[in-house]
Design a protein around this motif. Structure first.
Motif, PDB file in Angstrom:
ATOM      1  N   SER A 118       0.837  -1.198   0.000  1.00 43.29           N
ATOM      2  CA  SER A 118       0.000   0.000   0.000  1.00 43.29           C
ATOM      3  C   SER A 118       0.875   1.252   0.000  1.00 43.29           C
ATOM      4  N   PRO A 119       0.749   2.137  -0.996  1.00 40.91           N
ATOM      5  CA  PRO A 119       1.581   3.343  -1.024  1.00 40.91           C
ATOM      6  C   PRO A 119       1.183   4.365   0.034  1.00 40.91           C
ATOM      7  N   SER A 120      -0.031   4.289   0.560  1.00 43.58           N
ATOM      8  CA  SER A 120      -0.481   5.261   1.561  1.00 43.58           C
ATOM      9  C   SER A 120       0.031   4.922   2.956  1.00 43.58           C
ATOM     10  N   THR A 121       0.126   3.618   3.266  1.00 40.11           N
ATOM     11  CA  THR A 121       0.603   3.199   4.587  1.00 40.11           C
ATOM     12  C   THR A 121       2.024   2.657   4.555  1.00 40.11           C
ATOM     13  N   MET A 122       2.524   2.363   3.343  1.00 37.17           N
ATOM     14  CA  MET A 122       3.839   1.766   3.143  1.00 37.17           C
ATOM     15  C   MET A 122       3.971   0.434   3.877  1.00 37.17           C
ATOM     16  N   LEU A 123       2.909  -0.362   3.840  1.00 33.37           N
ATOM     17  CA  LEU A 123       2.898  -1.672   4.472  1.00 33.37           C
ATOM     18  C   LEU A 123       2.428  -2.728   3.477  1.00 33.37           C
ATOM     19  N   ILE A 124       2.862  -3.956   3.709  1.00 32.36           N
ATOM     20  CA  ILE A 124       2.432  -5.069   2.878  1.00 32.36           C
ATOM     21  C   ILE A 124       0.928  -5.270   3.027  1.00 32.36           C
ATOM     22  N   ARG A 125       0.236  -5.302   1.927  1.00 28.98           N
ATOM     23  CA  ARG A 125      -1.214  -5.515   1.912  1.00 28.98           C
ATOM     24  C   ARG A 125      -1.570  -6.954   1.573  1.00 28.98           C
ATOM     25  N   ARG A 126      -0.822  -7.541   0.646  1.00 22.42           N
ATOM     26  CA  ARG A 126      -1.118  -8.918   0.227  1.00 22.42           C
ATOM     27  C   ARG A 126       0.160  -9.621  -0.209  1.00 22.42           C
ATOM     28  N   ILE A 127       0.238 -10.910   0.130  1.00 18.19           N
ATOM     29  CA  ILE A 127       1.303 -11.789  -0.338  1.00 18.19           C
ATOM     30  C   ILE A 127       0.645 -12.993  -0.992  1.00 18.19           C
ATOM     31  N   GLU A 128       1.104 -13.337  -2.186  1.00 18.03           N
ATOM     32  CA  GLU A 128       0.598 -14.502  -2.902  1.00 18.03           C
ATOM     33  C   GLU A 128       1.785 -15.384  -3.261  1.00 18.03           C
ATOM     34  N   ALA A 129       1.821 -16.582  -2.695  1.00 24.38           N
ATOM     35  CA  ALA A 129       2.932 -17.506  -2.917  1.00 24.38           C
ATOM     36  C   ALA A 129       2.452 -18.708  -3.706  1.00 24.38           C
ATOM     37  N   ILE A 130       3.185 -19.057  -4.748  1.00 27.92           N
ATOM     38  CA  ILE A 130       2.792 -20.139  -5.640  1.00 27.92           C
ATOM     39  C   ILE A 130       3.864 -21.220  -5.620  1.00 27.92           C
ATOM     40  N   THR A 131       3.464 -22.454  -5.349  1.00 30.65           N
ATOM     41  CA  THR A 131       4.404 -23.571  -5.290  1.00 30.65           C
ATOM     42  C   THR A 131       4.649 -24.123  -6.696  1.00 30.65           C
ATOM     43  N   PRO A 132       5.683 -24.952  -6.864  1.00 28.48           N
ATOM     44  CA  PRO A 132       5.918 -25.581  -8.173  1.00 28.48           C
ATOM     45  C   PRO A 132       4.752 -26.473  -8.612  1.00 28.48           C
ATOM     46  N   GLN A 133       3.927 -26.909  -7.645  1.00 29.58           N
ATOM     47  CA  GLN A 133       2.763 -27.735  -7.976  1.00 29.58           C
ATOM     48  C   GLN A 133       1.523 -26.884  -8.269  1.00 29.58           C
ATOM     49  N   SER A 134       1.729 -25.562  -8.405  1.00 22.68           N
ATOM     50  CA  SER A 134       0.671 -24.602  -8.717  1.00 22.68           C
ATOM     51  C   SER A 134      -0.335 -24.424  -7.578  1.00 22.68           C
ATOM     52  N   GLU A 135       0.057 -24.766  -6.362  1.00 27.10           N
ATOM     53  CA  GLU A 135      -0.754 -24.439  -5.195  1.00 27.10           C
ATOM     54  C   GLU A 135      -0.507 -22.975  -4.836  1.00 27.10           C
ATOM     55  N   THR A 136      -1.568 -22.260  -4.499  1.00 25.57           N
ATOM     56  CA  THR A 136      -1.464 -20.838  -4.210  1.00 25.57           C
ATOM     57  C   THR A 136      -1.892 -20.545  -2.780  1.00 25.57           C
ATOM     58  N   PHE A 137      -1.058 -19.775  -2.077  1.00 25.35           N
ATOM     59  CA  PHE A 137      -1.343 -19.336  -0.714  1.00 25.35           C
ATOM     60  C   PHE A 137      -1.409 -17.813  -0.718  1.00 25.35           C
ATOM     61  N   ILE A 138      -2.531 -17.269  -0.247  1.00 25.78           N
ATOM     62  CA  ILE A 138      -2.738 -15.819  -0.251  1.00 25.78           C
ATOM     63  C   ILE A 138      -2.883 -15.328   1.184  1.00 25.78           C
ATOM     64  N   PHE A 139      -2.111 -14.285   1.519  1.00 28.14           N
ATOM     65  CA  PHE A 139      -2.139 -13.675   2.840  1.00 28.14           C
ATOM     66  C   PHE A 139      -2.544 -12.210   2.690  1.00 28.14           C
ATOM     67  N   ASP A 140      -3.667 -11.838   3.287  1.00 23.39           N
ATOM     68  CA  ASP A 140      -4.136 -10.446   3.275  1.00 23.39           C
ATOM     69  C   ASP A 140      -3.964  -9.856   4.667  1.00 23.39           C
ATOM     70  N   PHE A 141      -3.370  -8.647   4.741  1.00 24.77           N
ATOM     71  CA  PHE A 141      -3.108  -7.997   6.021  1.00 24.77           C
ATOM     72  C   PHE A 141      -3.813  -6.651   6.089  1.00 24.77           C
ATOM     73  N   ARG A 142      -4.477  -6.407   7.234  1.00 30.15           N
ATOM     74  CA  ARG A 142      -5.206  -5.154   7.444  1.00 30.15           C
ATOM     75  C   ARG A 142      -5.024  -4.686   8.879  1.00 30.15           C
ATOM     76  N   ASN A 143      -5.305  -3.404   9.078  1.00 25.21           N
ATOM     77  CA  ASN A 143      -5.366  -2.834  10.434  1.00 25.21           C
ATOM     78  C   ASN A 143      -4.053  -3.005  11.207  1.00 25.21           C
ATOM     79  N   TYR A 144      -2.968  -2.598  10.585  1.00 23.40           N
ATOM     80  CA  TYR A 144      -1.665  -2.661  11.249  1.00 23.40           C
ATOM     81  C   TYR A 144      -1.608  -1.707  12.444  1.00 23.40           C
ATOM     82  N   VAL A 145      -0.912  -2.136  13.492  1.00 16.93           N
ATOM     83  CA  VAL A 145      -0.499  -1.281  14.600  1.00 16.93           C
ATOM     84  C   VAL A 145       1.006  -1.488  14.750  1.00 16.93           C
ATOM     85  N   ILE A 146       1.777  -0.410  14.547  1.00 14.37           N
ATOM     86  CA  ILE A 146       3.234  -0.522  14.474  1.00 14.37           C
ATOM     87  C   ILE A 146       3.891   0.037  15.730  1.00 14.37           C
ATOM     88  N   ASN A 147       4.928  -0.678  16.218  1.00 12.62           N
ATOM     89  CA  ASN A 147       5.769  -0.210  17.332  1.00 12.62           C
ATOM     90  C   ASN A 147       4.936   0.249  18.530  1.00 12.62           C
TER      91      ASN A 147
END
Length: 227
Positions: free
Chosen positions: A172-201
């Protein structure tokens, strides 16, 4: 299937979440952009966020807590009462539906998922993956029809031994934090991680990462290396 999913999620959480918190503006190349992520990581002492995890037909929701250098806990609301906790030495996963406790002692001398949850994590990613912009440096919709804008990176593995053939990161360019991670295995399995509502330090206590699972559950030790 569920045990395998939790194992992959455990690796993925350590592999990505704890190492990729922010980025800087004004980067012309993906490599420089990725380097700035590594530099900014050192400023994050702790954080909390809501996380949604999707893999095939499975979905999970929870709240993640992280403290530098390697403390992590996820308390799930779905599945209810499920917990993943890493205290720097021991990874514990509590599965209430199976009344099971999965324990894994981590050897920090090896390049395991927990080892990647340190200040060296991004350096290892840079060594084993090649970053590129997915759509260019400008922010684009998170997904079709979304009004939320993100900058997207794609990391492709340099050799065949890595767990994921491709990793997509949306920032996210407004918060400068990771919003989503999508990881794909060699077997074409997909894992999606969505992050919201960060509280930092916010000064998370070490006590947050002390977890005592129910004594009535069955213990399974060193599960990552068992059949």
């Amino acid at each position: 299937m569920k045990k395998r999913l939790l194992i992959l999620i455990s690796y993925s959480i350590f592999f990505f979440l704890l190492s990729l918190p922010a980025f800087s503006q004004g980067i012309l190349t993906a490599s420089s952009f990725f380097k700035s992520v590594s530099e900014n990581y050192s400023t994050i002492k702790d954080y909390e966020a809501d996380v949604d995890i999707k893999a095939s037909k499975n979905s999970m929701k929870g709240h993640i807590s992280y403290k530098k250098p390697d403390l992590l806990r996820i308390d799930f609301s779905s599945p209810e009462d499920q917990v993943i906790c890493f205290n720097g030495d021991l990874l514990t996963i509590y599965l209430p539906g199976q009344a099971a406790i999965l324990n894994q002692t981590v050897d920090n001398s090896n390049n395991t998922g927990a080892n990647l949850a340190t200040s060296q994590g991004l350096a290892l990613l840079s060594r084993y993956y090649s970053p590129a912009y997915e759509t260019g440096q400008e922010a684009v919709p998170l997904e079709d029809g979304s009004e939320e804008k993100v900058v997207k990176l794609v990391l492709r593995r340099r050799n065949m031994s890595e767990a994921f053939s491709q990793i997509k990161i949306a920032v996210s360019p407004s918060t400068m934090l990771i919003r989503r991670i999508e990881a794909i295995t060699p077997q074409s399995e997909t894992f999606i991680f969505d992050f919201r509502n960060y509280v930092i330090n916010n000064g998370i206590s070490d006590q947050r990462f002390i977890y005592d699972p129910p004594t009535s559950a069955n213990n399974y030790n060193n599960f990552l290396f068992s059949e």
